[in-house]
Design an enzyme around this catalytic site. Sequence first.
Site, PDB file in Angstrom:
ATOM      1  N   PRO A   2      20.522  -3.773  70.320  1.00 45.56           N
ATOM      2  CA  PRO A   2      20.056  -2.510  69.743  1.00 45.56           C
ATOM      3  C   PRO A   2      20.223  -1.367  70.736  1.00 45.56           C
ATOM      4  O   PRO A   2      19.894  -1.506  71.913  1.00 45.56           O
ATOM      5  CB  PRO A   2      18.584  -2.789  69.449  1.00 45.56           C
ATOM      6  CG  PRO A   2      18.493  -4.272  69.317  1.00 45.56           C
ATOM      7  CD  PRO A   2      19.502  -4.824  70.286  1.00 45.56           C
ATOM      8  N   GLU A   3      20.732  -0.250  70.259  1.00 45.12           N
ATOM      9  CA  GLU A   3      20.876   0.910  71.121  1.00 45.12           C
ATOM     10  C   GLU A   3      19.625   1.774  70.996  1.00 45.12           C
ATOM     11  O   GLU A   3      18.684   1.452  70.245  1.00 45.12           O
ATOM     12  CB  GLU A   3      22.163   1.655  70.778  1.00 45.12           C
ATOM     13  CG  GLU A   3      23.366   0.737  70.947  1.00 45.12           C
ATOM     14  CD  GLU A   3      24.697   1.469  71.072  1.00 45.12           C
ATOM     15  OE1 GLU A   3      25.711   0.831  70.807  1.00 45.12           O
ATOM     16  OE2 GLU A   3      24.746   2.654  71.447  1.00 45.12           O
ATOM     17  N   LYS A  52      16.411   1.589  75.964  1.00 43.09           N
ATOM     18  CA  LYS A  52      16.400   0.295  75.299  1.00 43.09           C
ATOM     19  C   LYS A  52      15.135  -0.515  75.594  1.00 43.09           C
ATOM     20  O   LYS A  52      15.025  -1.663  75.182  1.00 43.09           O
ATOM     21  CB  LYS A  52      17.640  -0.510  75.716  1.00 43.09           C
ATOM     22  CG  LYS A  52      18.957   0.169  75.333  1.00 43.09           C
ATOM     23  CD  LYS A  52      20.151  -0.651  75.788  1.00 43.09           C
ATOM     24  CE  LYS A  52      21.471   0.044  75.436  1.00 43.09           C
ATOM     25  NZ  LYS A  52      22.642  -0.750  75.844  1.00 43.09           N
ATOM     26  N   ARG A 326      32.329  -5.340  78.790  1.00 44.50           N
ATOM     27  CA  ARG A 326      32.103  -4.903  77.417  1.00 44.50           C
ATOM     28  C   ARG A 326      33.399  -4.340  76.853  1.00 44.50           C
ATOM     29  O   ARG A 326      34.257  -3.827  77.582  1.00 44.50           O
ATOM     30  CB  ARG A 326      31.011  -3.826  77.351  1.00 44.50           C
ATOM     31  CG  ARG A 326      29.662  -4.258  77.862  1.00 44.50           C
ATOM     32  CD  ARG A 326      29.044  -5.383  77.045  1.00 44.50           C
ATOM     33  NE  ARG A 326      28.839  -5.015  75.669  1.00 44.50           N
ATOM     34  CZ  ARG A 326      27.761  -4.355  75.198  1.00 44.50           C
ATOM     35  NH1 ARG A 326      26.808  -3.990  76.048  1.00 44.50           N
ATOM     36  NH2 ARG A 326      27.641  -4.073  73.928  1.00 44.50           N
TER      37      ARG A 326
END
Length: 336
Positions: A2-3, A52, A326
């Site tokens: 989740p951002e 976050k 990423r």
Amino acid sequence: MPEGHSVHRIARQFDRNFVGHPVHASSPQGRFAEGASVLEGREMLRAMAVGKQMFLEFEGDTWLRVHLGLYGAWDFAGEILVDPTIASANGRMGQTNQRGTDLDAVQGEEILDAAGENSLTSIGAPRRARVHVRMSEQTKGLADEGEEWPPPVVGQVRLRLLTDSTCADLRGPTACALQTPDEMLAIVAKLGPDPLVGDVAEGEERFVRIVRRKPTAIALLLMDQAVVSGIGNVYRAEMLFRARLNPHTPGRDVPEDVVRALWRDWVTLLDIGVQTGQMMTMDGLNAEQYRAAMASRDDRHWVYHRAGLPCRVCGTEIALEELGSRKLYWCPFCQR
């Protein structure tokens, strides 16, 4: 993972449903039994998010810090009072993998996406809904009268928080820890600025100072939570494209006006994410295009998840590479 916008929305969920209530706490899994025993019976005083990370304050100068990470999720059940932003987004909480929000959905109907996920009861990592939720003007209630209460524990629940009418189960977090006020403040002090926490102008100056002295690639800096809070892989790719900025540019070589524009774009996109529950990063859309974008992430991003497809602006094939472990999506022509 989740951002930032999702974590702020989860904090709002707790604010509406738990703050001001005494909370029963348990650790069905057993891994947080000692911490749960400390929280048992205490009133929740505050819920807040910084990037976050989420922090829940309980009476007795006790804070619970939760970082969901890649696999964590909060599952909610029972009578769920809905924050206005959640209601406006038809219950959707903005997970990266979500299909979208159907703006034509009629209030009062069950909220399930194309994958069978219920985006109100499970917030964080994707998870199939275990209870049906009905919408009403102000509440979410169990669809079946006589549903067992509290709901049965399913799977590995690290922490269960329970009021008389609402249940929140935490699964698979990266971090779940009790902290003193000083320990909580020390964690927050290490995090980069968050547009929704503190003064926005001061946050901008801090962000500019940090970025402009770093030799690190700007694509890595935007993902560094000590530089700026809340930005994840989706927002990183989209912000760099919107700025037409080469992701490999060292932070110290990015012109100051561009760095400031990046911060201000994050302020804008984070607000949109919190208000709509979706990482909407395209602008200039007509009404039909906007509805399509809200319903499907394939229509809502410039470059993210579009490797090998033509750039929406110049037609160049969108590139995909690994940077900082990423995936990075970008346009080699627009972002030269």
